[in-house]
Motif scaffolding. Sequence first.
Motif, PDB file in Angstrom:
ATOM      1  N   ILE A 123       0.926  -1.127   0.007  1.00  0.00           N
ATOM      2  CA  ILE A 123      -0.052  -0.133  -0.148  1.00  0.00           C
ATOM      3  C   ILE A 123       0.787   1.210   0.039  1.00  0.00           C
ATOM      4  N   ASP A 124       1.980   1.195   0.835  1.00  0.00           N
ATOM      5  CA  ASP A 124       2.728   2.395   0.774  1.00  0.00           C
ATOM      6  C   ASP A 124       3.312   2.758  -0.551  1.00  0.00           C
ATOM      7  N   ARG A 125       4.042   1.823  -1.080  1.00  0.00           N
ATOM      8  CA  ARG A 125       4.392   1.793  -2.584  1.00  0.00           C
ATOM      9  C   ARG A 125       3.546   2.385  -3.589  1.00  0.00           C
ATOM     10  N   ARG A 126       2.277   1.944  -3.569  1.00  0.00           N
ATOM     11  CA  ARG A 126       1.289   2.095  -4.621  1.00  0.00           C
ATOM     12  C   ARG A 126       0.801   3.564  -4.261  1.00  0.00           C
ATOM     13  N   ARG A 127       0.603   4.003  -3.035  1.00  0.00           N
ATOM     14  CA  ARG A 127      -0.198   5.224  -2.737  1.00  0.00           C
ATOM     15  C   ARG A 127       1.319   6.344  -3.209  1.00  0.00           C
ATOM     16  N   ALA A 128       2.446   6.061  -3.064  1.00  0.00           N
ATOM     17  CA  ALA A 128       3.353   6.998  -3.236  1.00  0.00           C
ATOM     18  C   ALA A 128       3.469   7.427  -4.863  1.00  0.00           C
ATOM     19  N   TYR A 129       3.065   6.411  -5.550  1.00  0.00           N
ATOM     20  CA  TYR A 129       2.958   6.475  -7.212  1.00  0.00           C
ATOM     21  C   TYR A 129       1.513   7.210  -7.215  1.00  0.00           C
ATOM     22  N   ASP A 130       0.585   6.782  -6.987  1.00  0.00           N
ATOM     23  CA  ASP A 130      -0.788   7.085  -7.472  1.00  0.00           C
ATOM     24  C   ASP A 130      -1.182   8.546  -6.965  1.00  0.00           C
ATOM     25  N   LEU A 131      -0.713   8.928  -5.592  1.00  0.00           N
ATOM     26  CA  LEU A 131      -1.093  10.213  -5.030  1.00  0.00           C
ATOM     27  C   LEU A 131      -0.225  11.373  -5.164  1.00  0.00           C
ATOM     28  N   THR A 132       0.684  11.193  -6.189  1.00  0.00           N
ATOM     29  CA  THR A 132       1.684  12.162  -6.397  1.00  0.00           C
ATOM     30  C   THR A 132       1.607  12.662  -7.850  1.00  0.00           C
ATOM     31  N   PRO A 133       1.324  14.089  -8.083  1.00  0.00           N
ATOM     32  CA  PRO A 133       1.209  14.588  -9.368  1.00  0.00           C
ATOM     33  C   PRO A 133       2.513  14.273 -10.049  1.00  0.00           C
ATOM     34  N   PRO A 134       2.432  14.357 -11.553  1.00  0.00           N
ATOM     35  CA  PRO A 134       3.782  14.156 -12.253  1.00  0.00           C
ATOM     36  C   PRO A 134       4.449  15.737 -12.198  1.00  0.00           C
ATOM     37  N   GLY A 135       5.704  15.557 -12.076  1.00  0.00           N
ATOM     38  CA  GLY A 135       6.467  16.715 -11.811  1.00  0.00           C
ATOM     39  C   GLY A 135       8.027  16.389 -12.118  1.00  0.00           C
ATOM     40  N   PHE A 141      10.903   8.704  -1.459  1.00  0.00           N
ATOM     41  CA  PHE A 141      11.542   8.109  -0.483  1.00  0.00           C
ATOM     42  C   PHE A 141      11.537   6.530  -0.982  1.00  0.00           C
ATOM     43  N   GLY A 142      12.358   6.488  -2.173  1.00  0.00           N
ATOM     44  CA  GLY A 142      12.684   5.190  -2.544  1.00  0.00           C
ATOM     45  C   GLY A 142      11.346   4.303  -3.406  1.00  0.00           C
ATOM     46  N   SER A 143      10.413   5.215  -3.520  1.00  0.00           N
ATOM     47  CA  SER A 143       9.320   4.422  -4.382  1.00  0.00           C
ATOM     48  C   SER A 143       9.120   5.364  -5.654  1.00  0.00           C
ATOM     49  N   LYS A 144       8.524   4.874  -6.711  1.00  0.00           N
ATOM     50  CA  LYS A 144       8.509   5.448  -7.964  1.00  0.00           C
ATOM     51  C   LYS A 144       7.143   6.372  -7.744  1.00  0.00           C
ATOM     52  N   ALA A 145       7.159   7.484  -8.155  1.00  0.00           N
ATOM     53  CA  ALA A 145       6.304   8.705  -7.832  1.00  0.00           C
ATOM     54  C   ALA A 145       5.907   9.457  -9.361  1.00  0.00           C
ATOM     55  N   GLY A 146       4.595   9.963  -9.438  1.00  0.00           N
ATOM     56  CA  GLY A 146       4.229  10.684 -10.475  1.00  0.00           C
ATOM     57  C   GLY A 146       2.980  10.258 -11.280  1.00  0.00           C
ATOM     58  N   GLY A 147       2.449   9.374 -10.548  1.00  0.00           N
ATOM     59  CA  GLY A 147       1.249   8.658 -11.246  1.00  0.00           C
ATOM     60  C   GLY A 147      -0.073   9.109 -11.163  1.00  0.00           C
ATOM     61  N   GLY A 148       0.056  10.468 -10.538  1.00  0.00           N
ATOM     62  CA  GLY A 148      -1.415  10.912 -10.091  1.00  0.00           C
ATOM     63  C   GLY A 148      -2.371  11.237 -11.228  1.00  0.00           C
ATOM     64  N   ASP A 149      -2.026  11.883 -12.304  1.00  0.00           N
ATOM     65  CA  ASP A 149      -2.932  11.896 -13.455  1.00  0.00           C
ATOM     66  C   ASP A 149      -3.525  10.685 -13.952  1.00  0.00           C
ATOM     67  N   ASP A 150      -2.823   9.650 -13.693  1.00  0.00           N
ATOM     68  CA  ASP A 150      -3.561   8.179 -14.170  1.00  0.00           C
ATOM     69  C   ASP A 150      -4.411   7.972 -13.094  1.00  0.00           C
ATOM     70  N   LEU A 151      -4.319   8.209 -12.025  1.00  0.00           N
ATOM     71  CA  LEU A 151      -5.175   7.785 -10.930  1.00  0.00           C
ATOM     72  C   LEU A 151      -6.444   8.603 -11.099  1.00  0.00           C
ATOM     73  N   GLY A 183      -4.466  14.302   0.205  1.00  0.00           N
ATOM     74  CA  GLY A 183      -4.805  15.696   0.243  1.00  0.00           C
ATOM     75  C   GLY A 183      -4.005  16.316  -0.948  1.00  0.00           C
ATOM     76  N   LEU A 184      -2.821  16.086  -1.415  1.00  0.00           N
ATOM     77  CA  LEU A 184      -2.133  16.830  -2.474  1.00  0.00           C
ATOM     78  C   LEU A 184      -2.877  16.645  -3.698  1.00  0.00           C
ATOM     79  N   LEU A 185      -3.245  15.254  -3.818  1.00  0.00           N
ATOM     80  CA  LEU A 185      -3.793  14.697  -5.195  1.00  0.00           C
ATOM     81  C   LEU A 185      -5.156  15.553  -5.501  1.00  0.00           C
ATOM     82  N   VAL A 214       2.215  21.889  -6.872  1.00  0.00           N
ATOM     83  CA  VAL A 214       0.993  21.633  -7.159  1.00  0.00           C
ATOM     84  C   VAL A 214       0.152  23.237  -7.080  1.00  0.00           C
ATOM     85  N   LEU A 215       0.757  24.122  -6.564  1.00  0.00           N
ATOM     86  CA  LEU A 215       0.408  25.474  -6.072  1.00  0.00           C
ATOM     87  C   LEU A 215       0.437  26.256  -7.757  1.00  0.00           C
TER      88      LEU A 215
END
Length: 231
Positions: A123-135, A141-151, A183-185, A214-215
């Motif tokens: 869950i920690d790994r998945r949410r790090a990817y899903d809940l961060t917008p691309p940038g 913190f070691g997990s792939k990020a930036g999948g927010g637009d797909d989610l 909340g970020l997403l 995000v701002l």
Amino acid sequence: MSVIRPDFLWRRTVTKVTGIAIVSCTILAQGADLPSNSTVAAEPLSVPRAKQYEITSKINGLKYRIMVSTPRNADPGKRYPVFYLLDGNWYFMPAAESDSATDPSLLASIFVGIGYPSDDSEIDRRRAYDLTPPGKLKDFFGSKAGGGDDLIRVLLEEVKPLVESHYQVDQGRQIIYGKSLGGLLVLHLLFVHPEAFQTYIAASPAIYWDNSSVLAGRSEERRVGKECRSR
């Protein structure tokens, strides 16, 4: 900036939120005092009036667990508000267990948790990817990020149609909630799709992510709004 009390989730007085809702809550649990030689058997935990759907998204190929609960004594001829919860593995059960039938101040709603058919570390790994917008940042913190637009696409193009096809949904009262990365997403979603929900609730959003990029979406939204009003 709007500050929402911890009981905002289910109150009839919920109004549109276009700022940041700051929420802090602590849940304490105490185990039963059982004899050391107890032979009590464990049983699966169930949530009344709730179902879950395991889906594989056609958008990003990832698996999700969609958890849905309905109000107690729901009127089959009535349409109900829908409360979408990011990090559904954590927040769905407290929401689903709220009981508008015994407390008139609670908003009778359909609750939808967007979660994962996974264990805690996954869950920690998945949410790090899903809940961060691309940038610019590609790692959280070691997990792939930036999948927010797909989610967001999964939510709007797959999850919402699934819920609307199975439940009596009031499309004029739809709410999205997320905390921290969630909340970020929610903020990112508000800036790119302000028409998708009537209420956006961002609790303790991780605005610091990617140097607060995000701002920039808020600035762009204001610019487009001014151009539209000047036409």
